[in-house]
Write a protein that holds these residues in place. Structure first.
Motif, short mmCIF file in Angstrom:
data_model
loop_
_atom_site.label_atom_id
_atom_site.label_comp_id
_atom_site.label_asym_id
_atom_site.label_seq_id
_atom_site.Cartn_x
_atom_site.Cartn_y
_atom_site.Cartn_z
N THR A 281 24.23 21.24 18.53
CA THR A 281 24.01 19.80 18.51
C THR A 281 25.32 19.10 18.82
O THR A 281 26.33 19.31 18.13
N ALA A 282 25.34 18.30 19.89
CA ALA A 282 26.55 17.59 20.30
C ALA A 282 26.40 16.09 19.97
O ALA A 282 25.30 15.61 19.69
N MET A 283 27.54 15.39 20.03
CA MET A 283 27.55 13.97 19.64
C MET A 283 28.24 13.15 20.73
O MET A 283 29.32 13.50 21.21
N ASP B 104 28.89 6.97 21.10
CA ASP B 104 28.21 5.99 20.27
C ASP B 104 27.60 6.59 19.01
O ASP B 104 26.91 5.90 18.25
N GLY B 105 27.83 7.92 18.76
CA GLY B 105 27.34 8.55 17.55
C GLY B 105 25.98 9.21 17.67
O GLY B 105 25.53 9.88 16.72
N THR B 106 25.30 9.01 18.78
CA THR B 106 23.99 9.64 18.93
C THR B 106 24.18 11.15 19.18
O THR B 106 25.13 11.57 19.84
N PHE C 148 29.26 12.28 27.54
CA PHE C 148 29.69 11.90 26.19
C PHE C 148 30.16 10.44 26.10
O PHE C 148 30.33 9.91 25.00
N GLY C 149 30.40 9.82 27.24
CA GLY C 149 30.79 8.41 27.20
C GLY C 149 32.28 8.17 27.06
O GLY C 149 32.71 7.01 26.95
N ALA D 166 36.86 18.58 18.14
CA ALA D 166 35.87 18.48 17.07
C ALA D 166 35.57 17.03 16.73
O ALA D 166 34.43 16.66 16.47
N ASP D 167 36.61 16.16 16.75
CA ASP D 167 36.39 14.75 16.43
C ASP D 167 35.64 14.03 17.54
O ASP D 167 34.98 13.01 17.29
N LEU D 168 35.71 14.56 18.77
CA LEU D 168 35.08 13.87 19.90
C LEU D 168 33.58 14.14 20.01
O LEU D 168 32.78 13.21 20.09
N ILE D 169 33.20 15.41 20.02
CA ILE D 169 31.83 15.72 20.44
C ILE D 169 31.03 16.51 19.40
O ILE D 169 29.85 16.77 19.61
#
Length: 942
Positions: A664-666, A669-671, A616-617, A629-632
């Motif tokens: 779907t995860a994030m 960098d938002g990708t 996740f970076g 929730a705000d992270l990933i």
């Protein structure tokens, strides 16, 4: 020794008495008697007392010859030796070839005895003749006539005297039954009265020798058929005694002035009656014994058996079959075989039975699953064979052996061998419960399943509870389950498992806590405790709505499963405690290849391992304490995530808990990227914590996408190969055929044909070439129609449908635009779909009309193909998944539509028709067009 001497003297006395009777009724000759009972008496003595009594026969014969026949000692000795040798030979041959004392039990042995008696009678006849000729008692010129009379005397004695003592003495055990004994006595009286009436001349006769003796035959046969060998010999003996008495006195149908002539006529008649009765009794006795043995085997067989005729009617069943099917015999025999099958399959089963009888072939051994009247399912091994008898219609014999226990044992062994391995992979009690539910479903076929754990304060902690309502299973929410111990729970904890089999009407017991479908109590229930060592940690229950669905062997197997589960639950608890330990938590999380993220009940991150940081970076420091929730989680899914956590903390359940799901995860960098996730809740002090196991599946998704593109590439390769083969056929093979025909035409035109037969052969060859050229054209056209490449889709479709209608006679109605502009791939796809649909209509649908419609809009192209046939062959194949049971044709249509990014839907109504709807989006300017006015073209049957 003394006993043996007494028997020899008794034999001599009996032989002498028989000889005396023979001299009295034997024709009054001083030289030879035409009726010699002593021969039959001698045979019986040897059969019952053995060959050791032959001196008695010799002594009796000598005494009879010297005292009764007034013969000198030397002729008497010659006669005695002949009689004794004859008796010994007859007895030996009868024992060896005709079953001895059982000689009259079977028809084939009776005929053997007749042959033996006829042959051995030659011995005494020959010695008697030689003795009397040698002693000048008989003139030589009368020797042949005397020999024949001596042979007849001995032969008749065996047939008339021997059967009665052999049959009655060998069957001395007589079961007294008043009815049968009275009937036998009446038959004896009737036989004697009838014989006296016939042979004493009481019945009037048109002529002196009128054959009234045949009146006796039905009575003797009646005695034989009613009382078998006993009745036959008793009736025959009565007829023989009365007939001899009357005939010697010159009365009856065989009476004559010369007693010898009368006896020569009478003895063959009596022998015929006696043998006819004995053979009839033996045949009937054999049949009765065979039927008795067959009935014994039939009724006492441990395997179920049934007989079926060609009409599919159950003619007979044994008790084992009734027990197997759990039905009384009167509800099975005489009923059609289809009573055991659903209404929808009865015609099919009847047709299959008729086909078996027509071909006289059937699979000799099968394994089947049967559904009994109460819905219980059993497994059987089935053996099949045809029974064919001349003059009778064939029957089909089915033999059934219940293999349910064996199969259950095999399933249990297989399940137990894999259960431990599967439980070792369980991450939570819910995982273990689901695994246990799947295994027990395969073993017992339950309708309801519960697995609950106990807390130290004697409360119920629901884990996994499932019930069946209207044929569908659903999970019972935890809040609907009871949480307090019941009396049954306490009893099972103390005493062990319970098997409950209820009878109709089924009602909830007072110590039960209904859940799920509360309107329908279970009829069969198994409860077992879940133990960890000696401590009971939970309760496992399997239930069925069918009566008698389980037995004590099933209860034992369920207890074994529960014991496996107890070990697994202890392991899961220990592993959970280890994961909660700070000493081991870091090593476990950092060594994991998957992302492991732990959050508290508020959704804040508690742990963030190295794999999660890399994926996740975020660094661990950045993630700890922040809202997960705000992270990933992408913004559109955050609210749902928070609601699910809050619902679970409040005592509810969530479909994500204990399951592997794709989300779907994030990244930082938002990708966004696809991921596989499993969440495990853990109850600790202060509330539950949740550990999520997450894996990046981007590469897997990319590989799956590539695999989905493979069918399109295959289709393209196939079409390229079709085009190449079509061109080769058209440009090469067809040219060769055309050239060959041209040469044949030139031979014919130049008048080079030598004779008429060659001309006929040449004409046939040209006809065959025309057919070959047409076939090459048809194959080439099917592989790659030239109209499609030269004229476009609409002319090619019209040509295809016209040729189809001409070949099959099926009406085709077309609704096509005059012109249409499509890409080559889409045109080829639509053409192949139409071609495959028409092929299915021709081979399978039995349709008489087909309608094809093609239209389009600015956004999509729509094509429908509809027929009035019988529908798809696999009615269970849904429109959304025709792959399930459909043929390869429908699968090919799906792959072609998917290749151009379209959608296809199959609809089928049995016996009313089928419909295929294809939608293809217009995605590129390459296939953009405007549809002109639709031309409605009706192609009628030619």
């Amino acid at each position: 020794m003394k006993k043996r001497l007494l028997i020899i003297l008794a034999v001599a006395a009996l032989y002498y008495a028989g000889a005396a009777l023979g001299f009295i009724v034997g024709g009054g000759s001083p030289n030879i008697s035409l009726f010699w009972p002593s021969a039959g008496i001698a045979l019986c003595a040897l059969l019952f007392w053995g060959n050791e009594v032959w001196p008695g026969i010799l002594l009796g014969s000598v005494l009879a010859s010297t005292t009764l026949g007034k013969f000198a000692l030397l002729p008497s000795l010659g006669l005695a030796l002949g009689h004794t040798a004859e008796a010994l030979i007859t007895c030996s041959l009868t024992k060896r070839f005709a079953k001895g004392q059982e000689v009259f039990d079977k028809a084939q042995d009776i005929f053997k005895f007749i042959l033996i008696a006829g042959i051995t009678s030659i011995v005494s006849a020959s010695l008697t003749t030689v003795t009397f000729v040698a002693t000048s008692t008989w003139p030589v010129k009368t020797a042949l006539n005397a020999w024949s009379l001596a042979w007849l005397s001995a032969f008749a004695s065996y047939l008339l005297v021997a059967p009665l003592p052999i049959v009655w003495i060998s069957r001395m055990r007589w079961k007294f039954e008043l009815k049968l004994t009275a009937e036998l006595a009446c038959l004896a009286v009737l036989t004697i009265v009838s014989s006296v009436a016939v042979f004493q001349g009481w019945l009037p006769a048109p002529t002196p020798n009128y054959p009234l003796g045949y009146v006796i035959i039905p009575i003797v046969l009646w005695a034989a058929l009613r009382h078998l060998q006993r009745g036959a010999t008793l009736a025959s003996a009565a007829v023989v005694a009365v007939a001899l008495w009357g005939t010697v006195r010159g009365q009856g149908p065989f009476g004559a002035d010369d007693p010898r002539t009368a006896l020569i006529l009478l003895l063959p008649f009596l022998a015929t009656i006696n043998l006819t009765a004995l053979v009839a009794a033996a045949i009937l006795s054999e049949r009765q014994q065979s039927e008795l043995q067959l009935r014994f085997v039939w009724e006492n067989s441990l395997d179920g058996m049934r007989l079926i005729n060609e009409q599919g009617t159950i003619l007979a069943v044994n008790q084992s079959y009734c027990n197997l099917m759990e039905r009384p015999r009167e509800h099975i025999e005489g009923q059609p075989l289809s009573i055991f099958s659903p209404d929808s399959r009865r015609e099919e089963i009847l047709g299959r039975i008729k086909e078996y009888f027509r071909q006289r072939t059937i699979e000799p051994h099968l394994e089947k699953r049967l559904i009994l009247a109460q819905g219980r399912k059993i497994h059987v091994e089935m053996s099949n064979s045809f029974l064919e008898q001349e003059g009778h219609p064939p029957l089909l014999l089915n033999t059934f052996r219940d293999t349910t226990k064996r199969r259950q044992g095999e399933l249990r062994n297989s399940a137990l061998s894999t259960l431990g391995e599967r439980l070792n992979r369980a991450l939570s009690p819910l995982d273990a419960a689901r695994i246990l539910g799947e295994v027990s479903e395969g073993l017992f076929g339950w309708d309801a399943f519960t697995l609950n754990l106990f807390t130290p304060d004697e409360r119920i902690q629901p884990v996994y509870n499932v019930d069946t309502v209207d044929g569908h299973r659903f999970d019972i929410p935890n809040q609907e389950m009871y949480t307090q111990f019941t009396e049954r729970d306490r009893r099972i904890i103390q005493k062990g498992g319970e098997l409950i089999l209820k009878k109709e009407p089924i009602q909830f017991s007072t110590d039960s806590e209904p859940f799920g479908n509360k309107a329908k109590p279970s009829a069969s229930i198994m409860y077992v405790p879940i133990r960890n060592a000696t401590q009971v940690v939970g309760l496992l229950s399997v239930q069925s709505y069918q009566p008698n669905a389980f037995d004590y062997e099933d209860l034992s197997a369920l207890q074994t499963l529960a014991d496996y589960c107890g070990v697994a639950l202890e392991r899961i608890r220990a592993e959970t405690a280890l994961r909660a330990s700070d000493a081991l938590k870091g090593a476990i999380m950092e060594s994991a290849l998957d992302c492991i993220i732990t959050m508290d009940r508020e959704g804040r991150v508690m742990e963030f391992n190295s794999a999660a940081q890399k994926t996740f970076g975020y660094s661990r420091e950045e993630a700890i304490g922040r809202d997960l929730a705000d992270l990933i989680i992408p913004s559109e899914s955050r609210a749902r995530h928070r609601d699910a956590i809050a619902h679970y903390v409040a005592g509810g359940s969530d479909f994500l808990m204990g399951r592997r799901v794709e989300i779907t995860a994030m990244r930082k960098d938002g990708t966004e990227f696809p991921a596989e996730m499993a969440i495990t809740p853990l109850q600790i002090e202060g509330g539950p914590v949740f550990t999520g196991y997450l894996r990046d599946i981007t590469e897997r998704k990319r590989a799956e996408k590539a695999m989905r593109e493979v069918p399109g590439q295959i289709l393209q390769a196939q079409e390229s190969e079709r085009m190449r083969v079509a061109r080769e056929l058209h440009d090469s093979v067809n040219q060769i055929l055309s050239s060959t025909k041209f040469r044949l035409d030139s031979i014919e035109e130049r008048d080079l044909v030598p004779n008429e037969s060659t001309a006929v052969a040449l004409t046939k060859a040209k006809g065959l070439l025309d057919k070959a050229m047409h076939e090459v054209w048809r194959i080439s056209r099917n592989l790659r129609p030239s109209e499609l490449d030269d004229l476009g889709l609409i002319p090619a479709v019209r040509s295809l449908c016209s040729e189809f209608m001409h070949r099959t006679g099926v009406n085709v109605e077309l609704h096509l635009p005059r012109t249409v502009q499509l890409s080559q791939n889409i045109e080829l796809t639509l053409y192949r779909i139409i071609q495959e649909a028409l092929n299915n209509v021709e081979k399978h649908s039995e349709a008489t009309d087909v309608a094809l419609t093609l239209s389009d809009t600015d956004t999509e192209l729509l094509m429908t193909i509809e027929d009035n046939g019988i529908g798809f062959k696999s009615p269970s194949a849904s429109a959304s998944n025709p792959r399930k049971k459909s043929g390869m044709g429908l699968v090919g249509i799906m792959e072609r539509v998917a290749f151009v990014g379209g959608f296809v839907e199959f609809k089928s109504i049995p016996d009313k028709g089928a419909r295929i709807e294809v939608k293809i989006p217009r995605l590129t300017p390459e296939i953009s067009m405007r549809t002109e006015k639709v031309e409605e073209l009706a192609i009628v049957r030619r």
